[in-house]
Write an enzyme that holds these catalytic residues in place. Sequence first.
Site, PDB file in Angstrom:
ATOM      1  N   LYS A 181       0.879  -1.168   0.000  1.00  0.00           N
ATOM      2  CA  LYS A 181       0.000   0.000   0.000  1.00  0.00           C
ATOM      3  C   LYS A 181       0.912   1.213   0.000  1.00  0.00           C
ATOM      4  O   LYS A 181       1.609   1.498   0.986  1.00  0.00           O
ATOM      5  CB  LYS A 181      -0.901   0.018   1.230  1.00  0.00           C
ATOM      6  CG  LYS A 181      -1.847   1.229   1.205  1.00  0.00           C
ATOM      7  CD  LYS A 181      -2.510   1.499   2.545  1.00  0.00           C
ATOM      8  CE  LYS A 181      -2.932   2.961   2.599  1.00  0.00           C
ATOM      9  NZ  LYS A 181      -3.214   3.396   3.980  1.00  0.00           N
ATOM     10  N   GLY A 185      -7.209   9.832   9.746  1.00  0.00           N
ATOM     11  CA  GLY A 185      -7.388  10.062  11.174  1.00  0.00           C
ATOM     12  C   GLY A 185      -8.385  11.142  11.531  1.00  0.00           C
ATOM     13  O   GLY A 185      -8.628  11.397  12.707  1.00  0.00           O
ATOM     14  N   GLY A 195     -10.236   8.344   6.621  1.00  0.00           N
ATOM     15  CA  GLY A 195     -11.316   9.261   6.947  1.00  0.00           C
ATOM     16  C   GLY A 195     -12.466   8.637   7.721  1.00  0.00           C
ATOM     17  O   GLY A 195     -13.291   9.366   8.280  1.00  0.00           O
ATOM     18  N   ASN A 248      -8.188   2.446  10.214  1.00  0.00           N
ATOM     19  CA  ASN A 248      -7.329   2.143  11.356  1.00  0.00           C
ATOM     20  C   ASN A 248      -7.773   2.916  12.595  1.00  0.00           C
ATOM     21  O   ASN A 248      -8.272   2.340  13.550  1.00  0.00           O
ATOM     22  CB  ASN A 248      -5.871   2.487  10.994  1.00  0.00           C
ATOM     23  CG  ASN A 248      -4.879   2.119  12.087  1.00  0.00           C
ATOM     24  OD1 ASN A 248      -5.253   1.661  13.158  1.00  0.00           O
ATOM     25  ND2 ASN A 248      -3.610   2.338  11.832  1.00  0.00           N
TER      26      ASN A 248
END
EC number: 2.8.1.10
Lengths: 273, 273, 273, 273
Positions: A105, A166, A198, A219
């Site tokens: 990624k 975040g 997001g 995450n």
Amino acid sequence: MTDLFRIGSFEVTNRLFVGTGKYANYELMQQALDASGCQVVTVAVRRDRLIDAQGRRLTDFLDLNRYVILPNTAGCFTAEDAIRVSLLGRELLEKAGNKGAGWVKLEVLGDKKTLMPDPVGTLEATRELVKEGFTVLAYSSDDPRAAVRIKEAGAASVMPAGSPIGSGQGVLNPLNISLCLELLKEGDPTYPVIVDAGVGAASDVAVAMELGADGVLLNTAIAHAKDPVKMAAAMRHALEAGRLGYQAGRIPKKRYATASSPFEGVISYIPGE
Amino acid sequence: MTDLFRIGSFEVTNRLFVGTGKYANYELMQQALDASGCQVVTVAVRRDRLIDAQGRRLTDFLDLNRYVILPNTAGCFTAEDAIRVSLLGRELLEKAGNKGAGWVKLEVLGDKKTLMPDPVGTLEATRELVKEGFTVLAYSSDDPRAAVRIKEAGAASVMPAGSPIGSGQGVLNPLNISLCLELLKEGDPTYPVIVDAGVGAASDVAVAMELGADGVLLNTAIAHAKDPVKMAAAMRHALEAGRLGYQAGRIPKKRYATASSPFEGVISYIPGE
Amino acid sequence: MTDLFRIGSFEVTNRLFVGTGKYANYELMQQALDASGCQVVTVAVRRDRLIDAQGRRLTDFLDLNRYVILPNTAGCFTAEDAIRVSLLGRELLEKAGNKGAGWVKLEVLGDKKTLMPDPVGTLEATRELVKEGFTVLAYSSDDPRAAVRIKEAGAASVMPAGSPIGSGQGVLNPLNISLCLELLKEGDPTYPVIVDAGVGAASDVAVAMELGADGVLLNTAIAHAKDPVKMAAAMRHALEAGRLGYQAGRIPKKRYATASSPFEGVISYIPGE
Amino acid sequence: MTDLFRIGSFEVTNRLFVGTGKYANYELMQQALDASGCQVVTVAVRRDRLIDAQGRRLTDFLDLNRYVILPNTAGCFTAEDAIRVSLLGRELLEKAGNKGAGWVKLEVLGDKKTLMPDPVGTLEATRELVKEGFTVLAYSSDDPRAAVRIKEAGAASVMPAGSPIGSGQGVLNPLNISLCLELLKEGDPTYPVIVDAGVGAASDVAVAMELGADGVLLNTAIAHAKDPVKMAAAMRHALEAGRLGYQAGRIPKKRYATASSPFEGVISYIPGE
């Protein structure tokens, strides 16, 4: 009934991609990953080289037989750095015998404040990593034409951001995500598009999937929730809800739902049902 | 681990309330109800008195041992009419031996176009039906002070609309739903609030539950989806996602997620994870 | 009290930039431009080379002593084409003695469907046109890091889109426009940023200006309104409203506005004023 | 060209209604009212009975020959209280010889926290004040059927809230405001509807007017802006922009604006103009 999709030679059986950073401790991460139902787990190569206060290393806490690791280049602000980190990640995963050695990624970030991707560096690194044999999943803005350029550079998947990493703001511009999907899948309907970054709430995951995304990566929304394990379960259900909802075909939006035929005498219509 | 709540003397074990109107046929309705996982099924009393082209009646297709029927007064535009229909519904369900005889979803509609509730008729009918011994669940606008008035009139639950019935516009004013919850639960945290009307997509259900609603009632979004059974499954997952997400405690929204401490040298922070 | 700003060596006295395409006829265009109060008028170089059914040419209907023409490269899908058209526009305006010969609104479009800008072609053309001595105003997506790259390539102004050209959807992602402004003006507060494309209503212009944009460019919202001249006047007021509102400093948004001190006895607070 | 409208026997020539509370001092209020261009000024009757630290009274600072005073019942939480305050306001304005003696802006608030209107008390007070000969302008939620009930009770105008008083959140539910307009003006197109409460920015005023409102009432957005006088000027322009924009007829929103006919050979279409 499996609902798999392909990214290059990778066959993905679960559409929720979950990160491994920002957890209070590794045990909590393990439980959250388990509750999320995910198959693919993304790891910042930079983080894996770090050890925690007790001298423990992140990958020691990941069951490499269960999860496919998707190494990511978080913390890279130039193409060069991202390429270097990608190669390092591949080396580590090859040693570990994890299938994730073949993909990456790619994040080439523009600045430390917004953590938004640098479109130029992302294109450069994508081209180079494709040459190096990587299956590249490229983190991108939600700019549809930028997404097309990244696909043209050889990325196996484009990962447009719903909102800044975040930030928890969800999908701020559904039209742009929808146009990314339209342009990237034009004449190539199985090209995989994963909304990345997001997500704040479970409903954000459902929204992204209902737009037609192939998957969602997140995450912070889990790791920093008050109860990360419960939130991971919420995300698992939201992914399922959004995917099924997309497949089921939603009703159109209307100003109001007045029957076109008059109420009186119409036996099958009860207004307000 | 059951996550039940109470409405008057009713103990509800599943938070998705599903309607029974607008299906192509009764068999499809049966499958959709099954896929939705619902415990409570709402039936327009007016509809139950109707028969379809084959002379079949709706309640013949509902397993009254499995589902609790919530009779509703769809099609009523005055308090008088809604009271009369409520009494009729009670009689029918008492004969059928279904627990739903004790409650009613009250709709007093203002007009046939918007199908929005009439605040005056709703208050009148609520007072009267409470006197008649009903557990009243009252369909309302999302006006927080109107909701308080309905609670004061004796309603066991207020059911604010996300948007007009059948419009598929979702929760148009999350602040108002949130203020309904705040005012109705002030000093009375278990008072049940169910978002009713307006759901178009599974994400709408998740949004309502994340705001703190105790449940969601919907009909058209399933019945008129291209694949109603699949959409019912989507709604089941969305309910779960929203409920778990609410309990898990979401992250706050931020403009961007910059670490407050500088990046350099901070071992535990990898920007872009 | 003039509220001017600078783009390269251009001093702009009115912040509304108005297009000249899509009008029913040239006379209507003249009246709308007049009603809009604009100083800068943008002209597709490709259009100016066209003549209408009566053999009339667009620029014959523009008072070149009153307006500064901003030639644009509408209709160009490659950097090469956009550069060629820019040079042609300069030549035409030099002959006409209009100050607009020195600048260009650069559009390198990605496709004929979305009309969204191609980020790669835009960077290439910007670099080349800067070398050629142009003051470049570059049409861009609302991707903040793409905007920074365009500024770094030498553009005198970046013009992020609120939404697709002609779509009338307004500013779909206020955060992104706000981040464009933040990043482009960081350490360079007078760097001019003009929101271009997507305006549908006058309120959209006000929103863009309230975010801190230096100006707004629009065309379809006026040209295709039912009454273009009246809409042009609406846009003039909206520009003023948004600019003054930005300067005046708006109140913060609150859940509700309860006084922090209790009502009773507080002589200066009347709840509900 | 005057653009007046009528509320009962009142002929209103400017559609911005401005409050008089919450200013730092009376002089600032005077300047802001002047900059706003308003004709109608609303005054809390409760406030007018108060004096400031220097023993000065609000109405001493209002030019009663210039402005029509609209007395309001801010601070009233029951119908009785609102009626009493209305009568008092009439008496004061009759003594002062101001035309505003004949009307009242009715607020019956539900609680001190949200300051949202109580629908029951509002209906009661409206009926009573109409009997007393008042032209009643009733503050309401944005619930369309509640608005209809208030009209039926005799109100000369309904004033639906965009969002809670002082919250600065603008028009949170444009559909509901639009449905209020549709239902209240059905068969009665000149019935006046004024959006009251919630304005934070100038664009909010434009949005309300573009929906078709006859006017907007605001207070905090000007009084608590950093520069109230400049914000008042912004609001004046926003009112004009929204009104003209409504009359001019906006373009429809589209996903994108692709010409239906192909680009090539179509002389009048330059993509990207």
